[in-house]
Design a protein around this motif. Structure first.
Motif, PDB file in Angstrom:
ATOM      1  N   GLN A  65       0.677  -1.202  -0.045  1.00 46.75           N
ATOM      2  CA  GLN A  65      -0.205  -0.065   0.020  1.00 46.75           C
ATOM      3  C   GLN A  65       0.445   1.201  -0.211  1.00 46.75           C
ATOM      4  OE1 GLN A  65      -2.723  -0.338   3.401  1.00 46.75           O
ATOM      5  NE2 GLN A  65      -4.337  -1.430   1.528  1.00 46.75           N
ATOM      6  N   ASP A  66       0.661   2.113  -0.923  1.00 43.25           N
ATOM      7  CA  ASP A  66       0.688   3.286  -0.872  1.00 43.25           C
ATOM      8  C   ASP A  66       0.336   4.366   0.048  1.00 43.25           C
ATOM      9  OD1 ASP A  66      -0.546   4.738  -1.960  1.00 43.25           O
ATOM     10  OD2 ASP A  66      -0.346   5.047  -3.691  1.00 43.25           O
ATOM     11  N   ARG A  70      -3.563   2.895  -1.606  1.00 46.27           N
ATOM     12  CA  ARG A  70      -3.863   1.967  -2.977  1.00 46.27           C
ATOM     13  C   ARG A  70      -2.555   1.109  -3.519  1.00 46.27           C
ATOM     14  NH1 ARG A  70      -3.292   7.435  -7.074  1.00 46.27           N
ATOM     15  NH2 ARG A  70      -1.184   7.202  -5.372  1.00 46.27           N
ATOM     16  N   LEU A  71      -2.661   0.092  -4.069  1.00 47.37           N
ATOM     17  CA  LEU A  71      -2.020  -1.161  -3.814  1.00 47.37           C
ATOM     18  C   LEU A  71      -1.104  -0.759  -4.879  1.00 47.37           C
ATOM     19  CD1 LEU A  71      -3.381  -4.062  -3.387  1.00 47.37           C
ATOM     20  CD2 LEU A  71      -1.991  -3.449  -1.879  1.00 47.37           C
TER      21      LEU A  71
END
Length: 135
Positions: A65-66, A70-71
């Motif tokens: 994850q950021d 988001r992945l």
């Protein structure tokens, strides 16, 4: 079970014809180069699993994850052990010879002895007392 061989980059490779994950028909899969080392992999047409044609290891993109959740991919990773049985193959006087590597256990072995899977691929069953269960 059956196996198939492919010629790519000046060499022959042979693997069991059914995917270790769910018995998919690897003979219908695409060949892709994976990771920084451009490993040759067969991509299972059912679930897109990538199997190294030299080692039988599974390759995948690791995700993380950021900052906003988001992945995002963080690089390629392999399973560290063979999931798919690979075999020795060579060409002699225009004929292709495959020497089966049957030592030890491998996750693809379970599918190699699954009667329904073999029938779906149009292969004859091989009689065997050893029918390993998947891990």
């Amino acid at each position: 079970a059956g196996n198939f061989s492919v010629e790519r980059s000046g060499g022959l490779r042979a693997v069991d014809a059914v995917c270790f994950h769910a018995g998919g028909p690897l003979g219908n899969g695409d060949i892709e180069q994976v990771g920084e080392q451009r490993r040759l992999c067969i991509k299972c047409p059912w679930h897109d699993y990538l199997i190294d044609l030299d080692t039988g290891e599974k390759w995948h993109q690791q995700l993380q994850q950021d900052d906003v959740g988001r992945l995002v991919p963080t690089g390629w990773k392999n399973s560290g052990q063979a999931k798919q049985r690979v075999h020795d193959v060579e060409e002699v006087d225009g004929d292709v010879w495959v020497r089966l590597r049957l030592g030890g256990s491998c996750e693809s072995d379970w599918w190699a002895h699954n009667q329904d899977c073999l029938a779906a691929l149009g292969l004859d069953a091989v009689e065997s007392d050893a029918r390993p269960e998947p891990e």
